[in-house]
Design a protein around this motif. Structure first.
Motif, short mmCIF file in Angstrom:
data_model
loop_
_atom_site.label_atom_id
_atom_site.label_comp_id
_atom_site.label_asym_id
_atom_site.label_seq_id
_atom_site.Cartn_x
_atom_site.Cartn_y
_atom_site.Cartn_z
N THR A 20 0.85 -1.18 0.00
CA THR A 20 0.00 0.00 0.00
C THR A 20 0.89 1.24 0.00
N TYR A 21 0.52 2.26 -0.79
CA TYR A 21 1.35 3.44 -0.94
C TYR A 21 0.55 4.72 -0.83
N ALA A 22 1.25 5.78 -0.41
CA ALA A 22 0.71 7.14 -0.48
C ALA A 22 1.49 7.84 -1.59
N GLU A 23 0.78 8.54 -2.46
CA GLU A 23 1.42 9.34 -3.50
C GLU A 23 1.84 10.67 -2.89
N LEU A 24 3.09 11.07 -3.10
CA LEU A 24 3.58 12.36 -2.63
C LEU A 24 3.27 13.41 -3.69
N GLY A 37 3.43 17.46 -4.85
CA GLY A 37 4.07 18.76 -4.66
C GLY A 37 5.43 18.62 -4.01
N GLY A 38 6.13 19.72 -3.91
CA GLY A 38 7.43 19.74 -3.25
C GLY A 38 8.49 18.95 -4.00
N PRO A 39 9.63 18.75 -3.35
CA PRO A 39 10.76 18.11 -4.04
C PRO A 39 10.59 16.62 -4.30
N LEU A 40 9.66 15.96 -3.65
CA LEU A 40 9.48 14.53 -3.85
C LEU A 40 8.21 14.22 -4.64
N ASP A 41 7.69 15.21 -5.33
CA ASP A 41 6.46 15.09 -6.10
C ASP A 41 6.50 13.88 -7.02
N GLY A 42 5.44 13.06 -6.95
CA GLY A 42 5.32 11.91 -7.83
C GLY A 42 5.87 10.62 -7.27
N LEU A 43 6.67 10.68 -6.20
CA LEU A 43 7.17 9.45 -5.60
C LEU A 43 6.07 8.79 -4.80
N LEU A 44 6.25 7.52 -4.54
CA LEU A 44 5.31 6.77 -3.71
C LEU A 44 5.97 6.45 -2.38
N LEU A 45 5.22 6.56 -1.31
CA LEU A 45 5.70 6.23 0.03
C LEU A 45 5.00 4.95 0.48
N ASP A 46 5.78 3.96 0.85
CA ASP A 46 5.24 2.68 1.29
C ASP A 46 4.58 2.87 2.66
N THR A 47 3.27 2.68 2.73
CA THR A 47 2.54 2.80 3.99
C THR A 47 1.93 1.47 4.41
N TYR A 48 2.41 0.41 3.84
CA TYR A 48 1.91 -0.93 4.16
C TYR A 48 2.06 -1.19 5.66
N GLY A 49 0.99 -1.58 6.31
CA GLY A 49 1.04 -1.89 7.73
C GLY A 49 0.85 -0.69 8.64
N TRP A 50 0.71 0.52 8.09
CA TRP A 50 0.50 1.70 8.93
C TRP A 50 -0.93 1.68 9.47
N ARG A 51 -1.10 2.10 10.71
CA ARG A 51 -2.44 2.28 11.28
C ARG A 51 -3.01 3.61 10.76
N ALA A 52 -4.33 3.76 10.79
CA ALA A 52 -4.98 4.97 10.29
C ALA A 52 -4.42 6.23 10.97
N GLY A 53 -4.18 6.16 12.26
CA GLY A 53 -3.63 7.31 12.99
C GLY A 53 -2.24 7.70 12.49
N GLU A 54 -1.44 6.72 12.11
CA GLU A 54 -0.11 7.02 11.58
C GLU A 54 -0.22 7.72 10.23
N VAL A 55 -1.15 7.30 9.41
CA VAL A 55 -1.35 7.95 8.12
C VAL A 55 -1.85 9.38 8.34
N ASP A 56 -2.74 9.56 9.30
CA ASP A 56 -3.29 10.89 9.60
C ASP A 56 -2.22 11.87 10.06
N ASP A 57 -1.15 11.37 10.69
CA ASP A 57 -0.09 12.24 11.21
C ASP A 57 0.81 12.81 10.13
N GLY A 58 0.83 12.22 8.94
CA GLY A 58 1.74 12.67 7.90
C GLY A 58 3.17 12.23 8.20
N VAL A 59 4.12 12.78 7.43
CA VAL A 59 5.51 12.32 7.55
C VAL A 59 6.49 13.47 7.38
N ALA A 60 7.69 13.25 7.92
CA ALA A 60 8.85 14.11 7.70
C ALA A 60 9.90 13.21 7.07
N LEU A 61 10.19 13.42 5.78
CA LEU A 61 11.07 12.52 5.03
C LEU A 61 12.43 13.16 4.79
#
Length: 98
Positions: free
Chosen positions: A29-33, A35-59
């Motif tokens: 499972t992936y989140a599409e990034l 805008g910004g410098p990583l626009d178009g990349l996919l972030l692997d969110t496999y196994g993340w809980r809904a709350g973790e997805v809601d928090d966003g990320v600092a990459l």
């Protein structure tokens, strides 16, 4: 090219540039990034809980405003998510941090 072929041609965040297969895996499972410098990349969110997805990320990336810093990506509140494998959500660029 169908949707599955387009998905498989995209690069996943943290994949090495010389990786012969930097694309997503069909069962993950992936989140599409967006805008910004990583626009178009996919972030692997496999196994993340809904709350973790809601928090966003600092990459970590050398492409941030501060070399060696992090770029911030967050989901938009209320934006629907698609369950199951593939791109299930989008994270939008919200800034940089050292």
């Amino acid at each position: 090219m169908n949707g599955d072929e387009q998905l498989l041609n995209r690069r996943v965040y943290s994949a090495e540039h010389d990786d012969p297969h930097p694309g997503p895996l069909p069962q993950r499972t992936y989140a599409e990034l967006v805008g910004g410098p990583l626009d178009g990349l996919l972030l692997d969110t496999y196994g993340w809980r809904a709350g973790e997805v809601d928090d966003g990320v600092a990459l970590a990336t050398e492409l941030s405003r501060w070399p060696g810093g992090r770029v911030l990506y967050d989901p938009r509140p209320g934006e629907p998510r698609t369950p199951g494998p593939g791109v299930s959500s989008r994270f939008y660029y919200s800034g940089d941090t050292p």
